[in-house]
Design a protein around this motif. Structure first.
Motif, PDB file in Angstrom:
ATOM      1  N   ILE A 236       5.668   9.537   2.875  1.00 30.92           N
ATOM      2  CA  ILE A 236       3.809   8.963   3.234  1.00 30.92           C
ATOM      3  C   ILE A 236       3.138   9.687   4.812  1.00 30.92           C
ATOM      4  N   ALA A 237       3.662   9.174   5.946  1.00 32.67           N
ATOM      5  CA  ALA A 237       2.817   9.449   6.847  1.00 32.67           C
ATOM      6  C   ALA A 237       1.907  11.179   6.442  1.00 32.67           C
TER       7      ALA A 237
ATOM      8  N   LEU B  50      -6.758   8.521   4.097  1.00 29.66           N
ATOM      9  CA  LEU B  50      -6.437   6.685   4.535  1.00 29.66           C
ATOM     10  C   LEU B  50      -6.411   6.679   5.895  1.00 29.66           C
ATOM     11  N   PRO B  51      -6.848   4.915   6.176  1.00 28.49           N
ATOM     12  CA  PRO B  51      -6.501   4.490   7.334  1.00 28.49           C
ATOM     13  C   PRO B  51      -5.620   4.161   8.116  1.00 28.49           C
ATOM     14  N   GLY B  52      -4.499   3.745   7.232  1.00 27.26           N
ATOM     15  CA  GLY B  52      -3.076   4.034   7.150  1.00 27.26           C
ATOM     16  C   GLY B  52      -2.057   3.948   6.263  1.00 27.26           C
ATOM     17  N   LYS B  53      -1.149   3.477   6.532  1.00 27.74           N
ATOM     18  CA  LYS B  53      -0.325   2.705   5.728  1.00 27.74           C
ATOM     19  C   LYS B  53      -0.633   2.903   4.424  1.00 27.74           C
ATOM     20  N   PRO B  54      -0.017   3.189   3.250  1.00 29.77           N
ATOM     21  CA  PRO B  54      -0.434   1.961   2.430  1.00 29.77           C
ATOM     22  C   PRO B  54      -0.232   0.699   1.934  1.00 29.77           C
ATOM     23  N   LYS B  55      -0.967  -0.254   0.938  1.00 33.12           N
ATOM     24  CA  LYS B  55       0.145  -1.617   1.018  1.00 33.12           C
ATOM     25  C   LYS B  55       0.183  -1.582  -0.125  1.00 33.12           C
TER      26      LYS B  55
ATOM     27  N   ALA C 284       1.140   1.190  -5.317  1.00 37.88           N
ATOM     28  CA  ALA C 284       0.606   2.488  -6.846  1.00 37.88           C
ATOM     29  C   ALA C 284       0.273   3.742  -5.315  1.00 37.88           C
ATOM     30  N   THR C 285      -0.337   3.478  -3.843  1.00 38.25           N
ATOM     31  CA  THR C 285      -1.454   3.807  -3.416  1.00 38.25           C
ATOM     32  C   THR C 285      -0.169   4.574  -2.451  1.00 38.25           C
ATOM     33  N   ALA C 286       0.999   3.943  -2.116  1.00 40.28           N
ATOM     34  CA  ALA C 286       1.557   4.205  -1.948  1.00 40.28           C
ATOM     35  C   ALA C 286       2.418   5.632  -1.934  1.00 40.28           C
ATOM     36  N   GLN C 287       2.929   5.708  -3.714  1.00 46.44           N
ATOM     37  CA  GLN C 287       3.875   6.863  -4.245  1.00 46.44           C
ATOM     38  C   GLN C 287       2.520   7.719  -4.287  1.00 46.44           C
ATOM     39  N   ALA C 288       1.670   7.281  -4.615  1.00 49.63           N
ATOM     40  CA  ALA C 288       0.361   8.918  -4.803  1.00 49.63           C
ATOM     41  C   ALA C 288      -0.001   9.373  -3.367  1.00 49.63           C
ATOM     42  N   THR C 289       0.440   8.731  -2.403  1.00 51.84           N
ATOM     43  CA  THR C 289       0.600   8.890  -0.994  1.00 51.84           C
ATOM     44  C   THR C 289       1.792   9.853  -0.611  1.00 51.84           C
TER      45      THR C 289
ATOM     46  N   SER D 222       8.501   0.469  13.360  1.00 50.57           N
ATOM     47  CA  SER D 222       7.330   1.019  13.766  1.00 50.57           C
ATOM     48  C   SER D 222       5.787   0.755  12.157  1.00 50.57           C
ATOM     49  N   ASP D 223       4.443   1.272  12.844  1.00 51.56           N
ATOM     50  CA  ASP D 223       3.643   0.860  11.445  1.00 51.56           C
ATOM     51  C   ASP D 223       3.682   2.087  10.648  1.00 51.56           C
ATOM     52  N   ILE D 224       4.558   3.091  10.651  1.00 52.99           N
ATOM     53  CA  ILE D 224       4.304   4.232   9.563  1.00 52.99           C
ATOM     54  C   ILE D 224       5.610   3.976   9.243  1.00 52.99           C
TER      55      ILE D 224
END
Length: 381
Positions: A66-67, A75-80, A83-88, A219-221
């Motif tokens: 994801i990172a 993207l501005p940061g880690k997806p919330k 669906a976006t997390a899966q795509a990332t 961490s944030d990531i």
């Protein structure tokens, strides 16, 4: 199946281990701006390639998909959202493995990508398939790069962090040791930034963790924190696999057996794949509540659970499903139930004589001792 040596008794024996699993988190692979840090990747690969050249088999459990996908997608940061997390993850996983492939190839080593979901360790057939695939990769001289398959994993059924995945993979491949790499140099008795905190060099029993303050936030990531590291260490050491917890910067001295980070000694014996699956990977379908005597019988006495010791039931499950066994003080074990949830209320609390009188047949154990795995209580988050 690979034969397993006696557990390592100290960190100085780590260079002699035949097979190790190394887990690295997202925070150790990314720069402050969120990009994949290629210098960190190359440093890690250099050390692992050296160990492979020295004759050790290495499995790398790597976060970072994801990172790695955040910047290419703008993207501005880690997806919330899921669906976006899966795509990332889908975009980032290819980039991550490409970097590993290139870095290991520089040292004449091949890598193989292995993406797992919790489903692969929940279902016995999938578990056996994953075990065979990893074993074959290692015998072919390949360095497996393992990650959770974030592209298809869902919130309902996932490992949640790669620390737990690494512990399960360590058992899956019958590793001699697990090395957990993070962004701090070991386990401290409090927040490392707080003055006066102390690095804990060795953990040989649960009592060594008394009074230790840890948080669940990573961490944030990344997704994990120190609690997930301790959970992973508990799973691995309880299955006879010692653990080293340290920073990614310390990977070389750690694998050389130097006194860096925290050493977690093995506390249990090697478990069968079936028992580890029951204890840590199987999907739980319900709960059976036990009286104090039954709880002691299945833990201290290692006996089967009989209907007489069951005082309550939760959930909707069938015979053959995995259920948690809950005593007066909490969950004590997991096991395969011989009865469905609808049958339990009619038999619970009945002695063997009552069972025969009421049903004109001898009772089966509700959960046979061969289908039981004890569960250690987890630290509170």
């Amino acid at each position: 199946m690979r034969a397993v040596n006696l557990p390592l008794t100290s960190r100085t024996e780590l260079p002699t281990a035949e097979r190790i699993v190394v887990k690295v988190g997202s925070s150790s692979l990314t720069a402050p701006d969120g990009r994949l840090d290629l210098s960190a990747v190359h440093h890690l690969v250099q050390v692992l390639a050296d160990r492979r050249a020295a004759g050790q088999q290495v499995v790398l459990v790597s976060s970072g998909a994801i990172a790695a996908g955040i910047m290419p997608l703008g993207l501005p940061g880690k997806p919330k959202d899921l669906a976006t997390a899966q795509a990332t993850a889908s975009v980032g996983q290819g980039l991550l493995v490409a970097r590993y492939t290139e870095a290991f190839a520089y040292h004449g080593r091949r890598v193989g990508q292995v993406l797992l979901t919790a489903e692969d360790l929940i279902r016995r057939t999938n578990y056996a398939n994953a075990q065979r695939a990893l074993e074959r990769l290692l015998t072919l001289g390949v360095v497996p790069i393992v990650n959770e398959n974030d592209t298809v994993a869902t919130d309902e059924i996932r490992f949640g962090d790669n620390d737990r995945l690494a512990a399960l993979v360590s058992h899956l491949v019958r590793a001699d040791a697990l090395v957990l790499l993070t962004d701090v140099d070991g386990l401290y008795d409090g927040p490392p930034s707080r003055p006066g905190t102390r690095l804990i060099r060795e953990v040989r029993a649960g009592a060594d963790l008394a009074g230790v303050e840890v948080t669940g936030r990573g961490s944030d990531i990344g997704t994990g924190g120190m609690i997930t590291k301790l959970d992973a260490a508990s799973i691995a050491t309880g299955a006879g696999i010692p653990v080293v917890l340290t920073s990614a910067a310390n990977i070389a001295p750690a694998l050389a057996g130097e006194e860096v980070g925290t050493w977690f000694a093995a506390t249990g014996r090697r478990k069968s794949a079936r028992r580890l699956w029951l204890a840590h990977a199987a999907q739980v379908r319900g709960r059976l509540h036990l009286d104090a005597g039954a709880a002691r019988a299945v833990t201290d006495g290692k006996r089967s659970l009989l209907a007489a010791g069951v005082v309550g039931v939760d959930g909707d499950f069938e015979a053959g499903d995995v259920v948690e066994l809950v005593g007066p003080d909490g969950v004590v074990a997991r096991g395969l139930t011989a009865y469905g949830a609808a049958e339990i209320p009619h038999i619970m609390g009945k002695s063997s004589h009552q069972f025969v009188d009421d049903f004109d047949q001898h009772p089966r154990a509700v959960v046979h001792r061969d289908d039981l795995a004890q569960v250690r209580p987890r630290r509170r988050r």
